[in-house]
Scaffold this active site. Structure first.
Site, PDB file in Angstrom:
ATOM      1  N   HIS A   1      28.583 -55.677  68.035  1.00  0.00           N
ATOM      2  CA  HIS A   1      28.836 -56.298  69.345  1.00  0.00           C
ATOM      3  C   HIS A   1      30.283 -56.774  69.519  1.00  0.00           C
ATOM      4  CE1 HIS A   1      27.279 -60.207  67.268  1.00  0.00           C
ATOM      5  NE2 HIS A   1      28.585 -60.144  67.168  1.00  0.00           N
TER       6      HIS A   1
ATOM      7  N   HIS B   1      28.401 -67.382  69.353  1.00  0.00           N
ATOM      8  CA  HIS B   1      29.640 -67.611  68.589  1.00  0.00           C
ATOM      9  C   HIS B   1      30.381 -68.857  69.075  1.00  0.00           C
ATOM     10  CE1 HIS B   1      28.793 -63.293  68.176  1.00  0.00           C
ATOM     11  NE2 HIS B   1      29.606 -63.232  67.159  1.00  0.00           N
TER      12      HIS B   1
ATOM     13  N   HIS C   1      31.792 -56.842  58.232  1.00  0.00           N
ATOM     14  CA  HIS C   1      33.106 -57.288  58.710  1.00  0.00           C
ATOM     15  C   HIS C   1      33.365 -58.722  58.291  1.00  0.00           C
ATOM     16  CE1 HIS C   1      30.511 -58.527  62.133  1.00  0.00           C
ATOM     17  NE2 HIS C   1      31.519 -59.196  62.716  1.00  0.00           N
TER      18      HIS C   1
ATOM     19  N   GLU D   1      25.766 -61.069  60.157  1.00  0.00           N
ATOM     20  CA  GLU D   1      25.072 -60.825  61.431  1.00  0.00           C
ATOM     21  C   GLU D   1      24.018 -59.723  61.310  1.00  0.00           C
ATOM     22  OE1 GLU D   1      28.716 -61.958  64.532  1.00  0.00           O
ATOM     23  OE2 GLU D   1      28.323 -59.880  64.038  1.00  0.00           O
TER      24      GLU D   1
HETATM   25  C1  DHB Z   1      34.718 -58.867  66.031  1.00  0.00           C
HETATM   26  C2  DHB Z   1      33.401 -58.658  65.595  1.00  0.00           C
HETATM   27  C3  DHB Z   1      32.394 -59.573  65.940  1.00  0.00           C
HETATM   28  O1  DHB Z   1      31.099 -59.446  65.536  1.00  0.00           O
HETATM   29  C4  DHB Z   1      32.695 -60.663  66.742  1.00  0.00           C
HETATM   30  O2  DHB Z   1      31.690 -61.487  67.097  1.00  0.00           O
HETATM   31  C5  DHB Z   1      34.006 -60.882  67.163  1.00  0.00           C
HETATM   32  C6  DHB Z   1      35.018 -59.989  66.811  1.00  0.00           C
HETATM   33  C7  DHB Z   1      35.814 -57.875  65.701  1.00  0.00           C
HETATM   34  O3  DHB Z   1      35.604 -56.975  64.866  1.00  0.00           O
HETATM   35  O4  DHB Z   1      36.885 -57.972  66.297  1.00  0.00           O
HETATM   36 FE    FE Z   2      29.955 -61.330  66.050  1.00  0.00          FE
END
Ligand code: DHB
Ligand code: FE
Length: 281
Positions: free
Chosen positions: A12, A59, A193, A240
């Site tokens: 997302h 978030h 990530h 997540e």
């Molecule tokens: C990114 C990924 C995320 O899940 C998020 O909530 C905010 C930023 C990203 O990869 O930039």
């Molecule tokens: Fe996120």
């Protein structure tokens, strides 16, 4: 009877919002990700849901660190999106169905889930962008929604086992409703990530692919890991993936994979997309 007809899970990242706004869906950078939604939109055209239940993590738009429910469920007829500071366009309000939300909430409480109930709930990019990816042509999401928010922002987080059980319980409750309703479950976040700290930029393709594969026949696979182990494997934000587990839980044990995509990178994230449906349907 009501029935959970499918599960869509997807990353997302906020920059998806910019890609839409700038018409970049077919660009070299974005097309490997956006193309993953083509088979999903075809499936949706043949399997139109009446309701979408979205497992996602807020978030900082609706909940801040001072008040952080582990699980919260929306109980409103409308969910408003607001500027989170990512520089992406705010999307029109999403339709809810307070009556169905309360039915789900009553079921969850009966099944020993202690949840926060939210008669007002702002929804952030983790809720809005995946729905926009499913119905890109519609100015407003055409289907009613129930948001289920799982805390992955401030420790302690719910375990993988608990998230899978939450999803299983949601599936059981919905499949027990008398109404003639087709329900799609969506899980948003991940895959690997990490946005901050010394390990910023971390991606773990091997783990992500194993995880995606496990969702088909052995969704319990990820529950062998503690949240610390999951964070180590997939990054502080990669956790997540708990949303994917919750969404998978709402489907029966035997499922069929309709499509899946995995592409590195989308922004800082390993972009994963998956559509599963019950084996017999
Ligand atoms: C990114 C990924 C995320 O899940 C998020 O909530 C905010 C930023 C990203 O990869 O930039
Ligand atoms: Fe996120």
């Amino acid at each position: 009877m009501a029935k959970v007809i499918g599960m869509v899970t997807t990353s997302h990242v906020p920059s998806i919002g910019n890609a839409f706004a700038k018409g970049l869906e077919n660009s070299e950078y974005w097309s490997p990700f956006f193309d993953g939604f083509k088979p999903i939109r075809e499936w949706l055209a043949a399997n139109t849901p009446d309701l979408v239940v979205v497992f996602y993590n807020d978030h900082g738009l609706n909940f801040f660190l001072d008040t952080m429910p582990t699980f919260s469920v929306g109980a409103a007829n409308e969910y408003v999106n607001e500027d989170e500071g990512w520089g992406i366009p705010t999307l029109p309000a999403f339709k809810g169905n307070a009556e169905l939300s309360w039915k789900l909430i009553e079921g969850l409480i009966e099944h020993d889930f202690d949840i926060a109930t939210c008669q007002k709930m702002k929804v952030d990019h983790a809720f809005t962008l995946p729905l926009k990816l499913l119905w890109p042509q519609e100015a407003q999401c055409p289907v009613q929604t129930i948001p289920i928010c799982i805390n992955t922002v401030q420790f302690p987080l719910p375990s993988a086992r608990r998230c899978l059980n939450l999803g299983r319980t949601v599936g059981e409750i919905i499949n027990g409703w008398d109404e003639n309703l087709k329900v799609l479950v969506v899980g948003t976040g991940g895959l690997s990530h990490q946005l901050d700290g010394e390990r910023a930029g971390l991606i773990n393709k091997e783990f992500d692919l194993k995880f995606m594969d496990s969702l088909i026949a052995t969704p319990e696979w990820a529950t062998q890991y503690t949240n610390m182990e999951l964070v180590e494997a997939v990054g502080t934000q990669g956790i997540e993936l708990l949303m994917w587990l919750a969404a998978r839980g709402a489907l029966p044990p035997k499922v069929k994979k309709v499509s899946s995509t995995y592409h590195i990178p989308i922004s800082n994230t390993a972009g994963g997309i998956m559509l599963l449906q019950p084996e017999h349907q």
